[in-house]
Design a protein around this motif. Structure first.
Motif, mmCIF file in Angstrom:
data_model
loop_
_atom_site.group_PDB
_atom_site.id
_atom_site.type_symbol
_atom_site.label_atom_id
_atom_site.label_comp_id
_atom_site.label_asym_id
_atom_site.label_seq_id
_atom_site.Cartn_x
_atom_site.Cartn_y
_atom_site.Cartn_z
ATOM 1 N N SER A 116 -55.226 -8.125 61.046
ATOM 2 C CA SER A 116 -54.448 -8.798 62.064
ATOM 3 C C SER A 116 -53.690 -9.952 62.073
ATOM 4 C CB SER A 116 -54.574 -8.651 63.082
ATOM 5 O OG SER A 116 -56.340 -9.626 63.791
ATOM 6 N N THR A 117 -54.866 -10.814 60.948
ATOM 7 C CA THR A 117 -54.617 -12.359 60.627
ATOM 8 C C THR A 117 -53.000 -12.324 60.247
ATOM 9 O OG1 THR A 117 -55.971 -12.458 60.419
ATOM 10 C CG2 THR A 117 -55.425 -14.267 59.422
ATOM 11 N N TYR A 118 -53.163 -11.186 58.989
ATOM 12 C CA TYR A 118 -51.465 -11.302 58.015
ATOM 13 C C TYR A 118 -50.036 -11.013 59.334
ATOM 14 C CZ TYR A 118 -54.456 -11.365 54.632
ATOM 15 O OH TYR A 118 -55.414 -11.588 53.622
ATOM 16 N N LEU A 119 -50.312 -10.198 60.293
ATOM 17 C CA LEU A 119 -49.667 -10.019 61.387
ATOM 18 C C LEU A 119 -48.839 -11.555 62.189
ATOM 19 C CD1 LEU A 119 -48.264 -7.651 62.828
ATOM 20 C CD2 LEU A 119 -50.030 -7.647 63.909
ATOM 21 N N LEU A 120 -50.330 -11.873 62.680
ATOM 22 C CA LEU A 120 -49.609 -13.237 63.345
ATOM 23 C C LEU A 120 -48.966 -14.544 62.030
ATOM 24 C CD1 LEU A 120 -50.128 -15.148 65.762
ATOM 25 C CD2 LEU A 120 -52.432 -16.152 64.429
ATOM 26 N N VAL A 121 -49.654 -14.629 61.766
ATOM 27 C CA VAL A 121 -48.450 -15.500 60.579
ATOM 28 C C VAL A 121 -47.405 -14.911 59.777
ATOM 29 C CG1 VAL A 121 -50.628 -16.579 59.116
ATOM 30 C CG2 VAL A 121 -49.330 -14.709 58.139
ATOM 31 N N SER A 122 -47.084 -13.127 59.847
ATOM 32 C CA SER A 122 -45.994 -13.154 59.601
ATOM 33 C C SER A 122 -44.889 -13.017 60.716
ATOM 34 C CB SER A 122 -46.231 -12.123 59.239
ATOM 35 O OG SER A 122 -44.943 -10.925 58.926
ATOM 36 N N LEU A 123 -45.691 -12.521 61.958
ATOM 37 C CA LEU A 123 -45.005 -12.909 63.255
ATOM 38 C C LEU A 123 -44.242 -13.436 63.499
ATOM 39 C CD1 LEU A 123 -46.720 -10.541 65.259
ATOM 40 C CD2 LEU A 123 -44.708 -9.636 64.462
ATOM 41 N N ALA A 124 -45.074 -15.553 63.542
ATOM 42 C CA ALA A 124 -44.637 -16.500 63.343
ATOM 43 C C ALA A 124 -44.188 -16.835 62.673
ATOM 44 C CB ALA A 124 -45.964 -17.145 63.805
ATOM 45 N N GLY A 125 -43.598 -16.153 61.224
ATOM 46 C CA GLY A 125 -42.969 -17.356 60.210
ATOM 47 C C GLY A 125 -43.859 -18.525 59.522
ATOM 48 N N VAL A 126 -45.052 -18.483 59.008
ATOM 49 C CA VAL A 126 -45.851 -19.551 58.509
ATOM 50 C C VAL A 126 -46.428 -18.941 57.311
ATOM 51 C CG1 VAL A 126 -45.487 -20.763 61.011
ATOM 52 C CG2 VAL A 126 -47.154 -19.491 59.907
ATOM 53 N N ASP A 127 -46.675 -19.562 56.777
ATOM 54 C CA ASP A 127 -47.847 -19.007 55.866
ATOM 55 C C ASP A 127 -49.359 -18.993 56.147
ATOM 56 O OD1 ASP A 127 -45.318 -19.638 53.847
ATOM 57 O OD2 ASP A 127 -45.763 -21.433 53.067
ATOM 58 N N TYR A 128 -49.863 -18.534 55.532
ATOM 59 C CA TYR A 128 -51.335 -18.382 55.659
ATOM 60 C C TYR A 128 -52.069 -19.227 55.097
ATOM 61 C CZ TYR A 128 -55.463 -16.930 55.468
ATOM 62 O OH TYR A 128 -57.677 -16.241 55.205
ATOM 63 N N ALA A 129 -51.267 -19.102 53.788
ATOM 64 C CA ALA A 129 -52.869 -20.493 53.569
ATOM 65 C C ALA A 129 -52.238 -22.279 54.754
ATOM 66 C CB ALA A 129 -52.368 -21.149 52.497
ATOM 67 N N ASP A 130 -51.269 -22.433 54.818
ATOM 68 C CA ASP A 130 -51.228 -23.511 56.526
ATOM 69 C C ASP A 130 -51.529 -23.294 57.360
ATOM 70 O OD1 ASP A 130 -49.310 -24.441 54.236
ATOM 71 O OD2 ASP A 130 -47.077 -23.759 55.128
ATOM 72 N N HIS A 131 -51.810 -22.509 57.584
ATOM 73 C CA HIS A 131 -52.329 -21.841 58.782
ATOM 74 C C HIS A 131 -53.855 -21.538 58.252
ATOM 75 C CE1 HIS A 131 -53.406 -19.006 62.483
ATOM 76 N NE2 HIS A 131 -54.404 -18.550 61.628
ATOM 77 N N LEU A 132 -54.511 -21.407 57.359
ATOM 78 C CA LEU A 132 -55.824 -22.059 56.877
ATOM 79 C C LEU A 132 -56.412 -23.117 57.433
ATOM 80 C CD1 LEU A 132 -58.751 -20.407 56.011
ATOM 81 C CD2 LEU A 132 -57.802 -20.656 54.117
ATOM 82 N N ARG A 133 -55.410 -23.955 56.519
ATOM 83 C CA ARG A 133 -55.968 -25.383 56.506
ATOM 84 C C ARG A 133 -55.731 -25.669 58.196
ATOM 85 N NH1 ARG A 133 -52.838 -25.267 51.874
ATOM 86 N NH2 ARG A 133 -50.680 -26.308 53.046
ATOM 87 N N TYR A 134 -54.185 -25.516 58.855
ATOM 88 C CA TYR A 134 -54.333 -26.364 59.995
ATOM 89 C C TYR A 134 -55.337 -25.859 61.030
ATOM 90 C CZ TYR A 134 -51.476 -28.009 63.840
ATOM 91 O OH TYR A 134 -50.910 -28.601 65.007
ATOM 92 N N THR A 135 -55.823 -24.446 61.338
ATOM 93 C CA THR A 135 -56.630 -23.501 62.499
ATOM 94 C C THR A 135 -57.844 -24.143 62.005
ATOM 95 O OG1 THR A 135 -54.673 -22.297 62.665
ATOM 96 C CG2 THR A 135 -57.082 -21.625 63.506
ATOM 97 N N LEU A 136 -58.405 -24.370 60.640
ATOM 98 C CA LEU A 136 -59.813 -24.302 60.301
ATOM 99 C C LEU A 136 -61.366 -25.048 60.792
ATOM 100 C CD1 LEU A 136 -61.843 -23.025 59.117
ATOM 101 C CD2 LEU A 136 -60.928 -24.990 56.382
#
Length: 428
Positions: free
Chosen positions: A388-408
């Motif tokens: 579901s992580t990939y679903l979240l970033v896809s729905l929001a239109g952001v990169d998984y790598a950016d999401h990981l760095r921002y949220t970690l």
């Protein structure tokens, strides 16, 4: 050897993703295949990958058609009235928007299904973020943090696994966790407030965020695809779909597939319009499905080679014997990396029983260790092994790598807050 290869695989994967040297799908496939060949599992590799893909197949189908369905509903304008209502309520205040995101996610997460939570919240909030010019990474961060806390609900998955693994009831595992969850949600609200204030200041100085404005399910609306006259039919169809989700009437992937086909015919009876919808969203949907099947190969190899079990056992084995009486706190601390790098099934059915057996010898009740093992759920949903992580970033239109760095850092903060709360309240 297997433990070393496992952690080497994880480190290489994280570095390549965060440094953007590989896309998630290529890293999910190439790295475990290379490690498995290096470890001498070449002859069994095909079977491992097939088993991993089979286990994830229905999830992949669900995410593929969920993206197509809600993308179509965005195109029809179904969520525009809701966005306008929310916009009137929060005004042009990013702080109210981020706090509203945390509250909405918490409420929607009561159904215990992460995928449906992401779909509903992102569909409702992303257009608002774009209108206000807020960085959508703030949205994915807050949604993930709230979802991670609410994932501890008994019907969310991890708690049910703990109860099953340790043969305990919800009164022993879940009920004592309620105050911890409440504190965790308060922490998420604090984070939402901080991020809202930061975005408000950034927008005042730099203007609206531009990087992701044309991606995600809430991209720029095409007026030719809007169907305002069919809004009540689309709403009814969506509500029926949500009921099917909540009551588990049919497999979710099949439900989304049927709903998408029905919605396509109702809203766009002309073939060229149906083709337009597919062409518009196919790339986004297929990229997510590809990552899901890549994750299936990753976990299939981890399970098939025994690397996953070896990693868990090794992390338990490094605890000094003299620290045995602090096993509950150690379990809580280790649950953060273990639930990040392992699947919930591997951790709660493979590792937790070993921890509980060790605790029994030391006189530490299993229910305490079971509750301690749930602390890591606060950051579990950020894991690359969670579909579901990939679903979240896809729905929001952001990169998984950016999401990981921002949220970690915020996710680790959630785990630390829950750990401190559990210790102070005597829950673990």
């Amino acid at each position: 050897m297997l433990t070393f290869l496992g952690f080497l695989m994880i480190v290489i994967f994280m570095l390549l993703i965060m440094l953007k040297k590989m896309t998630p799908i290529t890293a999910l496939v190439i790295i475990p295949v290379s490690v498995a060949l290096l470890a001498g599992f070449g002859s069994d590799l095909g079977e491992m990958m097939k088993n991993g893909v089979k286990e994830i197949a229905l999830t992949g189908v669900m995410l593929l058609f969920a993206i197509l369905y809600f993308s179509l509903m965005i195109d029809t304008g179904l969520f525009e009235p809701l966005v306008n209502i929310i916009l009137k309520a929060v005004g042009d205040n990013p702080v109210k928007t981020t706090l509203g995101t945390a509250i909405l996610t918490t409420l929607v997460s009561l159904d215990g299904d992460g995928s449906s939570t992401y779909i509903i919240v992102v569909a409702a909030m992303l257009p608002l973020y774009k209108k206000q010019g807020i960085n959508p990474l703030v949205l994915t961060c807050i949604v993930m943090l709230s979802g991670g806390i609410m994932n501890i609900l008994p019907w969310g998955g991890p708690t049910a696994r703990v109860m099953s693994s340790l043969k305990l009831g919800h009164t022993e595992i879940f009920v004592p966790m309620i105050p911890i969850m409440a504190i965790g949600i308060c922490w998420v609200l604090v984070v939402a407030y901080i991020l809202g204030v930061k975005e408000k200041g950034r927008i005042a100085k730099q203007g609206k965020f531009k990087k992701y404005t044309s991606t995600g399910i809430a991209g720029d609306l095409d007026p030719t695809l809007l169907r305002p006259k069919l809004i009540w039919i689309n709403l009814l169809l969506t509500l029926i779909l949500l009921v099917v989700m909540i009551l588990d009437i049919a497999p979710l992937g099949i439900a989304f597939m049927v709903a998408f086909c029905i919605a396509s015919v109702i809203n766009y009876p002309k073939l060229k319009d149906q083709q337009k919808i597919m062409a518009k969203h196919a790339g986004n949907a297929l990229s997510v499905a590809g990552m899901i099947f890549g994750a299936g190969i990753f976990t299939g190899i981890l399970n098939g080679t025994g690397i996953m079990q070896a990693m868990g056992n090794s992390m338990i084995g490094i605890v000094p014997k003299g620290w045995g009486m602090h096993l509950s706190i150690i379990t809580a601390i280790f649950s953060v990396p273990l639930t990040f790098f392992l699947t919930n099934d591997a951790y709660y059915f493979g590792i937790l029983p070993i921890v509980a057996a060790t605790g029994h010898k030391l006189g530490i009740p299993a229910d305490i260790l079971g509750r301690a093992s749930l602390v890591g759920q606060a950051s579990h949903l950020l894991s690359p092994l969670v579909p579901s992580t990939y679903l979240l970033v896809s729905l929001a239109g952001v990169d998984y790598a950016d999401h990981l760095r921002y949220t970690l850092k915020w996710a680790i903060g959630s785990s630390l807050v829950m750990l401190l709360a559990a210790v102070m309240l005597g829950t673990i």
